[in-house]
Structure formats: C-alpha cells, structure tokens
Design a protein around this motif. Structure first.
Motif, PDB file in Angstrom:
ATOM      1  N   UNK A  26       0.838  -1.195   0.000  1.00  0.00           N
ATOM      2  CA  UNK A  26       0.000   0.000   0.000  1.00  0.00           C
ATOM      3  C   UNK A  26       0.871   1.243   0.000  1.00  0.00           C
ATOM      4  N   UNK A  27       0.459   2.224  -0.777  1.00  0.00           N
ATOM      5  CA  UNK A  27       1.210   3.474  -0.878  1.00  0.00           C
ATOM      6  C   UNK A  27       0.501   4.588  -0.118  1.00  0.00           C
ATOM      7  N   UNK A  28       1.262   5.331   0.653  1.00  0.00           N
ATOM      8  CA  UNK A  28       0.764   6.482   1.396  1.00  0.00           C
ATOM      9  C   UNK A  28       1.501   7.737   0.925  1.00  0.00           C
ATOM     10  N   UNK A  29       0.792   8.830   0.803  1.00  0.00           N
ATOM     11  CA  UNK A  29       1.453  10.121   0.632  1.00  0.00           C
ATOM     12  C   UNK A  29       1.923  10.576   2.017  1.00  0.00           C
ATOM     13  N   UNK A  57     -10.758   9.775   8.416  1.00  0.00           N
ATOM     14  CA  UNK A  57     -10.552   8.503   7.721  1.00  0.00           C
ATOM     15  C   UNK A  57      -9.370   8.553   6.753  1.00  0.00           C
ATOM     16  N   UNK A  58      -8.639   7.447   6.709  1.00  0.00           N
ATOM     17  CA  UNK A  58      -7.517   7.263   5.767  1.00  0.00           C
ATOM     18  C   UNK A  58      -6.356   8.223   6.011  1.00  0.00           C
ATOM     19  N   UNK A 109      -5.557  20.058   8.025  1.00  0.00           N
ATOM     20  CA  UNK A 109      -4.635  19.698   6.948  1.00  0.00           C
ATOM     21  C   UNK A 109      -4.943  18.284   6.459  1.00  0.00           C
ATOM     22  N   UNK A 110      -5.026  17.343   7.393  1.00  0.00           N
ATOM     23  CA  UNK A 110      -5.342  15.975   7.019  1.00  0.00           C
ATOM     24  C   UNK A 110      -6.721  15.841   6.407  1.00  0.00           C
ATOM     25  N   UNK A 111      -7.678  16.560   6.961  1.00  0.00           N
ATOM     26  CA  UNK A 111      -9.048  16.519   6.435  1.00  0.00           C
ATOM     27  C   UNK A 111      -9.106  17.045   5.009  1.00  0.00           C
ATOM     28  N   UNK A 112      -8.404  18.153   4.748  1.00  0.00           N
ATOM     29  CA  UNK A 112      -8.400  18.731   3.404  1.00  0.00           C
ATOM     30  C   UNK A 112      -7.666  17.829   2.418  1.00  0.00           C
ATOM     31  N   UNK A 113      -6.563  17.221   2.856  1.00  0.00           N
ATOM     32  CA  UNK A 113      -5.847  16.293   1.977  1.00  0.00           C
ATOM     33  C   UNK A 113      -6.733  15.115   1.607  1.00  0.00           C
ATOM     34  N   UNK A 119      -9.723   8.670  -1.849  1.00  0.00           N
ATOM     35  CA  UNK A 119      -9.397   7.263  -2.008  1.00  0.00           C
ATOM     36  C   UNK A 119      -7.959   6.908  -1.684  1.00  0.00           C
ATOM     37  N   UNK A 120      -7.104   7.920  -1.483  1.00  0.00           N
ATOM     38  CA  UNK A 120      -5.701   7.666  -1.162  1.00  0.00           C
ATOM     39  C   UNK A 120      -5.488   7.703   0.345  1.00  0.00           C
TER      40      UNK A 120
END
Length: 306
Positions: A26-29, A57-58, A109-113, A119-120
C-alpha cells in the motif's frame, strides 16, 4: 556531528529500500509538519466543528514527543489515526500516545488532503516544539533546530526530529491491516520563525540562510531535493505592551518571502495576517483550522506544478 550524519545516511537508505520494493504494498502520501508553537497548536478541541471532532478517515499521524534540547526522550511517538488532541500538551513514550485538549493545523490539513486526494491514504509525521528557534543563539530553554548545535550534551531539536523520523519509518504497517506500507515523501510544512525574531537584529538577519539550510537538510533526509515546501508566514498579534510582539518580525517575514522567491518548489501561506489570537503568541481555534486548509491547498498546487 559525525554521528548525526550517519543517522541521516541511514534514513535515506531506509527510504531508498522502501521506495525500491514497491510490490504488492500500500502506498501512502507522506507529509512532514514541523516548527514551533503555532505548528504545535493551541486550538481548543471544544471549539472544533462537528466535521473535525472525530477520526479523519484514511489519515494517520506519527507525532514525536516535544521536549527541550538535551532531553533524550525527545521524538518518541506511535502511529495513530488522526483525531483531535495532537496540539500542545500531547505526549508519547513511544508505546502510548496521550492526546491533549488542543489541536494544531494537522487536523484540518489531514481533512483537506483527504478531499484533495480521494481514495488515497495519507501519512503525517509531526515534530514541533513551542519556542524553538533555528538559530542556536536564540535557543534559550526552548531549543534549537541548528544541525551542529551542541548545547551541553549534543542533543538538539534536529536530533529530536531525526528520532521522530526513524521511529515513524521503522514501522512497516502503519495502519495495522496486515499489508506492508510504502511512504512516499510528498511535502514539508514549516510554521516557525517567531523565536528568531525576539532577541536581536543579527539573529533575524541570519534567518534566510538558517531556513534554507534547515529545509535543505530535511529534504536530504527524505531523499528528495525538490520535495515541495510550504512556509507559514509569521504574523504579529500586537497584543504586548508596546503593540508589537516580535521586535524583528518584519526581518523574518522578509526572509520567508525571499526563501519562496528563490526556491521554485516552495510556497508561502500569508493568510496568517488575518487570524485572531487567543493570547499574544498563538492563533485562535479558527486560525488553526484555516491554516491547515491553506497548507493543504498550497502543497497540492506545488505538487501538481512539478
């Protein structure tokens, strides 16, 4: 210094292996968030809107415990779902995270990303220490990010940053789903400079060189000289007795603008000038929410431009 160089080389090797073995994983940014107290965060969890009160989430976060120079426990952390409580007062012993009653820009920041990259999966690494400077002459009791700063036992904020990164990258399955993860460095977010604006004009004049060197070093750790960098421009509440909190703040602001002018892979968030404050040094809850959103939008634009 030699020991620290070896640690940086080990980190770059770890990232090289992770990126080279990207088969059935699995790839994470991956994004790093660093700086001083306005990155640490003094927003109140009780003032969050419903959309930010629960788990994002995610999005996962590894936050290194923020302590002063010389303290060998700096940078300890543990991967967890992103939720309120990673602001000032957060602590970790590397086994258990103790969330605080505050949040910083990491939450929105996380929410906007999550919205920008649907889906990422997103991974955040955060290390920020309130009051910390880059210049060692401004360290005082808060600490310095200067790579070569020795202090009394050779441990500084850059060492705590390295401890944070090593701890985060050593975990092969950060979301615990049984699939090995690949973390792809995708951005550096930096909110700092106030402490370098307090003591002297000479320290403030050195900020551009200090900032450039530090960002170069952090980029080197992530094995990418062109990784996008977003700077949060410092601002002044004007709430002290003289009507000016940071005596040499304009010099820091100029240096921050100069940095993004000269670096084609850097951007600056200027909206801080419009934020309200909860005290002379820290933004209010609305400010931190907006700051995180602006950071995410800026890093997304830089990434698309590459």
């Amino acid at each position: 210094m030699q020991k620290k160089v070896i640690i940086v080389l080990v980190l770059t090797h770890m990232l090289s292996i992770a990126l080279a073995q990207n088969n059935e994983k699995e790839t994470f940014r991956l994004f790093f968030l660093g700086g001083q107290s306005n990155m640490e965060g003094h927003g109140l969890n009780t003032e969050l809107p419903d959309s930010l009160r629960g788990t994002i989430e995610n999005v996962w976060i590894y936050q290194g415990c923020a302590v002063g120079d010389e303290n060998q426990k700096g940078g300890l952390g543990k991967w967890d779902n992103l939720k309120p409580g990673n602001g000032a007062g957060f602590i970790s012993d590397g086994v258990t995270n103790k969330l605080s009653r505050k949040f910083g820009p990491e939450l929105s920041f996380g929410k906007k990303l999550q919205e920008l990259y649907p889906g990422e999966k997103i991974a955040l690494i955060k290390y920020a220490r309130g009051g910390s400077s880059i210049d060692s002459l401004a360290a005082r009791e808060y600490g310095s990010w200067e790579f070569d700063y020795q202090g009394s036992n050779g441990i500084n904020q850059f060492d705590h940053f390295l401890t944070t990164i090593i701890g985060a990258l050593c975990v092969k399955d950060i979301d615990g789903n049984g699939i090995e993860d690949v973390l792809v460095p995708s951005g550096i977010i930096w909110m700092q400079g106030e402490s370098d604006a307090v003591l002297s004009k000479d320290i403030a004049f050195r900020y551009y060189a200090n900032l450039k060197r530090l960002m170069d070093l952090i980029r080197a750790v992530f094995r990418n000289d062109d990784i996008p960098v977003v700077i949060g421009k410092i601002s002044d509440s004007g709430m002290d007795n003289q009507g000016k909190t940071w005596e040499f703040g304009e010099l820091i602001q100029y240096a921050q603008e100069e940095y993004v002018r000269k670096d084609k892979n850097a951007a600056i968030v200027r909206d801080t000038q419009f934020y309200q404050y909860s005290d002379p040094w820290h933004y209010d809850s609305k400010g931190y929410i907006d700051l995180g959103i602006k950071f995410a939008e800026a890093i997304s634009i830089l990434s698309k431009a590459k």
